[in-house]
Design a protein around this motif. Structure first.
Motif, PDB file in Angstrom:
ATOM      1  N   LEU A 217       0.809  -1.217   0.000  1.00 46.87           N
ATOM      2  CA  LEU A 217       0.000   0.000   0.000  1.00 46.87           C
ATOM      3  C   LEU A 217       0.847   1.274   0.000  1.00 46.87           C
ATOM      4  O   LEU A 217       0.420   2.318  -0.501  1.00 46.87           O
ATOM      5  N   LEU A 218       2.044   1.191   0.555  1.00 44.46           N
ATOM      6  CA  LEU A 218       2.878   2.381   0.704  1.00 44.46           C
ATOM      7  C   LEU A 218       3.729   2.703  -0.518  1.00 44.46           C
ATOM      8  O   LEU A 218       4.369   3.756  -0.552  1.00 44.46           O
ATOM      9  N   VAL A 219       3.732   1.811  -1.478  1.00 40.17           N
ATOM     10  CA  VAL A 219       4.517   2.076  -2.685  1.00 40.17           C
ATOM     11  C   VAL A 219       4.034   3.363  -3.337  1.00 40.17           C
ATOM     12  O   VAL A 219       2.860   3.523  -3.664  1.00 40.17           O
ATOM     13  N   GLY A 220       4.947   4.328  -3.482  1.00 41.11           N
ATOM     14  CA  GLY A 220       4.604   5.609  -4.078  1.00 41.11           C
ATOM     15  C   GLY A 220       3.856   6.546  -3.160  1.00 41.11           C
ATOM     16  O   GLY A 220       3.444   7.627  -3.599  1.00 41.11           O
ATOM     17  N   ARG A 221       3.674   6.163  -1.882  1.00 38.78           N
ATOM     18  CA  ARG A 221       2.899   7.002  -0.962  1.00 38.78           C
ATOM     19  C   ARG A 221       3.675   7.319   0.317  1.00 38.78           C
ATOM     20  O   ARG A 221       3.087   7.707   1.324  1.00 38.78           O
ATOM     21  N   THR A 222       4.984   7.145   0.311  1.00 44.97           N
ATOM     22  CA  THR A 222       5.764   7.366   1.528  1.00 44.97           C
ATOM     23  C   THR A 222       5.732   8.816   1.988  1.00 44.97           C
ATOM     24  O   THR A 222       5.837   9.091   3.192  1.00 44.97           O
ATOM     25  N   ASP A 223       5.582   9.747   1.067  1.00 45.77           N
ATOM     26  CA  ASP A 223       5.522  11.152   1.461  1.00 45.77           C
ATOM     27  C   ASP A 223       4.262  11.450   2.276  1.00 45.77           C
ATOM     28  O   ASP A 223       4.269  12.303   3.169  1.00 45.77           O
ATOM     29  N   ARG A 224       3.181  10.748   1.953  1.00 45.38           N
ATOM     30  CA  ARG A 224       1.928  10.976   2.650  1.00 45.38           C
ATOM     31  C   ARG A 224       1.903  10.307   4.018  1.00 45.38           C
ATOM     32  O   ARG A 224       1.270  10.801   4.949  1.00 45.38           O
ATOM     33  N   PHE A 225       2.604   9.153   4.119  1.00 47.76           N
ATOM     34  CA  PHE A 225       2.610   8.398   5.374  1.00 47.76           C
ATOM     35  C   PHE A 225       4.063   8.140   5.804  1.00 47.76           C
ATOM     36  O   PHE A 225       4.510   6.994   5.871  1.00 47.76           O
ATOM     37  N   PRO A 226       4.805   9.180   6.110  1.00 47.73           N
ATOM     38  CA  PRO A 226       6.231   9.006   6.392  1.00 47.73           C
ATOM     39  C   PRO A 226       6.528   8.199   7.656  1.00 47.73           C
ATOM     40  O   PRO A 226       7.471   7.407   7.685  1.00 47.73           O
ATOM     41  N   ALA A 227       5.739   8.385   8.719  1.00 47.87           N
ATOM     42  CA  ALA A 227       6.003   7.672   9.966  1.00 47.87           C
ATOM     43  C   ALA A 227       5.773   6.172   9.813  1.00 47.87           C
ATOM     44  O   ALA A 227       6.588   5.348  10.245  1.00 47.87           O
ATOM     45  N   VAL A 228       4.660   5.813   9.183  1.00 47.63           N
ATOM     46  CA  VAL A 228       4.372   4.393   8.958  1.00 47.63           C
ATOM     47  C   VAL A 228       5.415   3.793   8.024  1.00 47.63           C
ATOM     48  O   VAL A 228       5.892   2.668   8.243  1.00 47.63           O
ATOM     49  N   SER A 229       5.783   4.511   6.983  1.00 45.41           N
ATOM     50  CA  SER A 229       6.774   4.013   6.028  1.00 45.41           C
ATOM     51  C   SER A 229       8.100   3.731   6.720  1.00 45.41           C
ATOM     52  O   SER A 229       8.733   2.690   6.489  1.00 45.41           O
ATOM     53  N   ALA A 230       8.522   4.655   7.584  1.00 43.42           N
ATOM     54  CA  ALA A 230       9.788   4.472   8.284  1.00 43.42           C
ATOM     55  C   ALA A 230       9.726   3.281   9.235  1.00 43.42           C
ATOM     56  O   ALA A 230      10.682   2.500   9.343  1.00 43.42           O
ATOM     57  N   ALA A 231       8.603   3.147   9.917  1.00 41.39           N
ATOM     58  CA  ALA A 231       8.470   2.036  10.859  1.00 41.39           C
ATOM     59  C   ALA A 231       8.467   0.697  10.139  1.00 41.39           C
ATOM     60  O   ALA A 231       9.130  -0.253  10.562  1.00 41.39           O
ATOM     61  N   VAL A 232       7.722   0.595   9.047  1.00 45.58           N
ATOM     62  CA  VAL A 232       7.664  -0.656   8.283  1.00 45.58           C
ATOM     63  C   VAL A 232       9.019  -0.983   7.691  1.00 45.58           C
ATOM     64  O   VAL A 232       9.470  -2.134   7.697  1.00 45.58           O
ATOM     65  N   ALA A 233       9.704   0.037   7.179  1.00 46.56           N
ATOM     66  CA  ALA A 233      11.021  -0.188   6.588  1.00 46.56           C
ATOM     67  C   ALA A 233      12.016  -0.693   7.618  1.00 46.56           C
ATOM     68  O   ALA A 233      12.864  -1.543   7.325  1.00 46.56           O
ATOM     69  N   SER A 234      11.909  -0.203   8.840  1.00 44.19           N
ATOM     70  CA  SER A 234      12.862  -0.603   9.874  1.00 44.19           C
ATOM     71  C   SER A 234      12.688  -2.051  10.294  1.00 44.19           C
ATOM     72  O   SER A 234      13.631  -2.684  10.770  1.00 44.19           O
ATOM     73  N   THR A 235      11.492  -2.590  10.143  1.00 36.65           N
ATOM     74  CA  THR A 235      11.279  -3.987  10.547  1.00 36.65           C
ATOM     75  C   THR A 235      12.052  -4.949   9.667  1.00 36.65           C
ATOM     76  O   THR A 235      12.404  -6.038  10.097  1.00 36.65           O
ATOM     77  N   GLY A 236      12.317  -4.556   8.437  1.00 37.47           N
ATOM     78  CA  GLY A 236      13.070  -5.437   7.554  1.00 37.47           C
ATOM     79  C   GLY A 236      14.522  -5.550   7.941  1.00 37.47           C
ATOM     80  O   GLY A 236      15.175  -6.557   7.662  1.00 37.47           O
ATOM     81  N   ALA A 237      15.063  -4.522   8.609  1.00 39.33           N
ATOM     82  CA  ALA A 237      16.469  -4.525   8.992  1.00 39.33           C
ATOM     83  C   ALA A 237      16.691  -5.077  10.390  1.00 39.33           C
ATOM     84  O   ALA A 237      17.807  -5.431  10.749  1.00 39.33           O
ATOM     85  N   ASP A 238      15.641  -5.142  11.190  1.00 39.47           N
ATOM     86  CA  ASP A 238      15.773  -5.569  12.583  1.00 39.47           C
ATOM     87  C   ASP A 238      14.862  -6.752  12.837  1.00 39.47           C
ATOM     88  O   ASP A 238      13.663  -6.611  12.993  1.00 39.47           O
TER      89      ASP A 238
END
Length: 267
Positions: A217-238
């Motif tokens: 859902l966040l593909v192409g929409r990270t600017d609109r939902f930056p906090a959720v995007s950052a949180a989801v992205a961090s789960t892949g690294a940790d």
């Protein structure tokens, strides 16, 4: 009798469930020795619910599974609501045993409160057993809600959890509230798992599913939902930051209780 009048006023049209769950009603008072029993009827209904959900249970369906007429069942159970009450209590079964008396932190022989060890271990084991029970019978999530009569097994689960907090210094109301909070967390995670059709006693897979859905859902929409995007992205690294809602939530609840209990003892 005053006691009977009081019971009637409290339970109203659920008096039949009270009789079945607590009154020891087992067989019709007239006629030949019955071929059915409340236990057999209830176990059959539970099997139907386990396989197809609570909606799969009807008096007609249960009667058919037992090769009896629906009217035969009514000699034992007044209707479906009373049958569901029996199903809930039988499916829950006896509560888990308390931890070993030598568990760390249990109050000593003089009755002095121990540290956080024993009550926390006891409440955690209770929560794990509750989660496993919801996993075995997911229909309980929808059945065990709203105004209804608790059976002896279900009340026994509450007794087991409240007893774990008896020597913590919490008031009776606080003990009950703490159990409600822990129960609510377990139910919430189990509900997510059940709604996704996932087979998980600890209900961890839902987070994987939700993470994958959010990524899409966040593909192409990270600017609109930056906090959720950052949180989801961090789960892949940790690897330790995801699939932990059950564990994380329970531990934080227990941490909060421990801090509250400690403040009360100091105060």
């Amino acid at each position: 009798m005053a006691g009977d009048d009081e019971k009637s006023s409290v339970f109203g049209d659920q008096a039949g469930s009270v009789e079945l769950l607590w009154g020891g009603r087992e067989r019709p008072s007239r006629g030949p020795k019955p071929a059915l029993s409340l236990e057999r009827i209830t176990r059959t209904a539970i099997a139907l619910a386990d396989a197809g959900g609570l909606g799969a249970v009807s008096m007609q369906r249960v009667a058919g599974e037992l090769d009896f007429t629906k009217m035969s069942l009514y000699r034992y159970v007044p209707g479906k609501s009373e049958l569901v009450a029996l199903m809930i209590d039988m499916a829950m079964g006896e509560p888990p045993a308390a931890p070993s008396p030598d568990a760390a932190g249990r109050p000593d022989a003089a009755g002095r409160p121990g540290d956080s060890g024993w009550w926390r271990v006891a409440l955690r084991e209770w929560a794990e057993a509750l989660a496993a029970m919801y996993h075995r019978h997911p229909w309980l999530l929808g059945a065990a809600v709203g105004p209804r009569v608790m059976g002896p097994n279900e009340l026994g689960w509450t007794e087991r959890a409240v007893a774990a907090l008896a020597d913590t210094g919490l008031t009776g109301g606080e003990q009950l509230d703490a159990v409600v909070v822990v129960n609510g967390h377990i139910r919430a995670i189990a509900q997510v798992s059940a709604s996704m059709g996932l087979d998980s006693a600890r209900a961890k897979e839902p987070e994987q599913v939700m993470s994958a859905a959010l990524n899409e859902l966040l593909v192409g929409r990270t600017d609109r939902f930056p906090a959720v995007s950052a949180a989801v992205a961090s789960t892949g690294a940790d690897d330790t930051s995801h699939d932990q809602a059950w564990e994380f939530g329970l531990e934080r609840i227990l941490d909060g209780l421990e801090a509250y209990i400690s403040r009360g003892r100091r105060g």
